[in-house]
Design an enzyme around this catalytic site. Sequence first.
Site, short mmCIF file in Angstrom:
data_model
loop_
_atom_site.label_atom_id
_atom_site.label_comp_id
_atom_site.label_asym_id
_atom_site.label_seq_id
_atom_site.Cartn_x
_atom_site.Cartn_y
_atom_site.Cartn_z
N SER A 12 0.83 -1.20 0.00
CA SER A 12 0.00 0.00 0.00
C SER A 12 0.87 1.26 0.00
O SER A 12 1.77 1.38 -0.83
CB SER A 12 -0.95 -0.05 1.21
N ASP A 64 -8.91 -6.44 -4.51
CA ASP A 64 -8.53 -5.15 -3.92
C ASP A 64 -9.19 -4.03 -4.74
O ASP A 64 -8.82 -3.80 -5.88
CB ASP A 64 -7.01 -5.02 -3.95
N HIS A 112 -7.92 -5.29 -0.07
CA HIS A 112 -6.64 -4.60 0.03
C HIS A 112 -5.77 -5.19 1.14
O HIS A 112 -4.55 -5.30 1.00
CB HIS A 112 -6.91 -3.12 0.30
#
Lengths: 380, 380
Positions: free
Chosen positions: A157, A322, A355
Amino acid sequence: MSRQFPSDSVGLVHPRTVHFDHPLQLSSGETLTTYDIVYETYGELNPARSNAVLICHALSGNHHAAGYHDPDEKKPGWWDNMVGPGKVIDTDRFHVVSCNNIGGCHGSTGPATVNPDTGIPYGPDFPIVTVQDWVASQAQLADFLGIEQWAAVVGGSLGGMQAMQWAIDFPDRIRNAVLIAAAPKLTAQNIAFNEVARQAICSDPGFHEGRYYETQSEPWRGLRLARMLGHITYLSDDLMSEKFGRDLREGKINFDYGVEFQVESYLRYQADSFAGSFDANTYLLMTKALDYFDPAAATGGDLSAALKDVKADFLVISFTSDWRFAPYRSREIVRALHDNDLNVSYAEVESHQGHDAFLLKIPQYLDVFTAYMDRVAASC
Amino acid sequence: MSRQFPSDSVGLVHPRTVHFDHPLQLSSGETLTTYDIVYETYGELNPARSNAVLICHALSGNHHAAGYHDPDEKKPGWWDNMVGPGKVIDTDRFHVVSCNNIGGCHGSTGPATVNPDTGIPYGPDFPIVTVQDWVASQAQLADFLGIEQWAAVVGGSLGGMQAMQWAIDFPDRIRNAVLIAAAPKLTAQNIAFNEVARQAICSDPGFHEGRYYETQSEPWRGLRLARMLGHITYLSDDLMSEKFGRDLREGKINFDYGVEFQVESYLRYQADSFAGSFDANTYLLMTKALDYFDPAAATGGDLSAALKDVKADFLVISFTSDWRFAPYRSREIVRALHDNDLNVSYAEVESHQGHDAFLLKIPQYLDVFTAYMDRVAASC
């Protein structure tokens, strides 16, 4: 009797703090005259100093990536699934460094730190920092640790964005960049979610324009909302359906505003737990760093051009479910790397965990990641 | 000089209010002893009383679906795109009825109404109402208007759920049901977004546990946040990217928490405008009605079984970029209708406008919807 840690755990770890008293010039034009960085290391640096791996954390992460701070700690560091003896990031082979980014709230200099110029916490006067600023400060840490070049810089991320920035800003100091569940920049929808989180915090009467350290109140309501909202974007619709469905906590509808569905209970619990251990000003800063990240901005939106000096090899991983940073966002990065004839491994991992999959032990993910890190280790 | 309205507008319209003083038994077990419903009509009821169309509104809608309340009103009713002479819901052929649901905040009895038992506004004592309750109250309105059977009940989103409930609860009183951008029930993710909105309102210090009518404060901060969040789920990522991208309001990053990206400015504007004209208690109620809607719950999750007494013909429309109620949710409904050998037209409209597409003039959508309503008109 002392606790037995699992054999693949790094066990007890002790954070250390380094104080820098040379100024850090920030992207905003402001300067941080002095600052501390708190960090942990796992595994030994080899004599050639060629086996160091930097782990970069995401929005709510910190330096405590693996192991335990004390024998009674129940939960290990946030990426303990990946970091340890014999694990993907194998501490028998790598010297792993993990730091809390500046602006953070876990020991590195941030909004809650006392500003040496005023004698009170920075609060809203703490400058907004960017991914570039973090990479610059991590380079200072690397210098301090005597690490001239990272074998790899790794992150999921927002952490993956830092790995990408390392490859751009310090092409000679990074041999491999591992970008997991990342994106080359945020979309308008991503920014919109961040903005709602910020508005939740800033409109909380406990926020006091960021000067809540000096008051009896805290913007915990706003921080709770920000976390609940964030949490929804970290999970996939499928995973939420699988985990909670429409299950009712008491088996029946009560026709009131208490907790009725299991998913409500889960969100409230997550929010309470987070709001008790995180700083609202740091949350604001982190979301801004996300919004601002856009390495292609300097080259008129041309990401390939932004990557033209990059030398590192890349592993890029995305997860099918995601929807925060969907696979097509990773493919944008991969295409731009290919345009520069760089060595890129790309895997789109089938998963339903959304995610947050980057934190989990998903077999295909572990396989791809392990194979890559084995190659990195072999070349150290 | 009096204003010229467009020739396809219903022009000036006047809401009317009907007072019911026979009790309405609610799903919660509570009873509303008396209540008002505010409504508008457009077009004439034919002598056979066979051309009446009921429009059901969604979360933030009201009875004002078409035309103008006064000559100076800038914006017409919320579905003026669809309702008017020669439009999809052709007021030259249909007698259109549109009401504000009970629990609403635009004239029908709701939380802001004075409770006859106490002499103060209901506030949190207003019972939580369900889609079934709305349909039951709309049936009372139909009785009052002398409408034995609707030619069609039509709605988008939560409005579509009401059309579906009509077909289940009053199979002999509805010939056609038009469900647009709807779902047979909410997912855990849908509920989660609603819960964050509710928490935003309920945790606002101005909420006073729902008794803010008697105070100087209002939970406008919470309502703003709820609306911002809702708004993100109404638009697609693509549409937001197209509308705003990463455009900066002042052309540069300011490194502060003011409005920087255009999308932030848009969200704040939408939120301010909404919070000034909507009631927080109503917002809470509406989200609960959404969460509770699940006609298949009574038949152990079997939607086909829940629809076994339905007689109406159906038009079901979904939009490809709607991620709030994605096309697969509409297909669940279509399959269950087919299981019952009902006449169903289904269209999955290619669009990039997200959930809010149901409000817009999208050619394929208009074509499908018009063709269906032409058939309905021909059979009146």
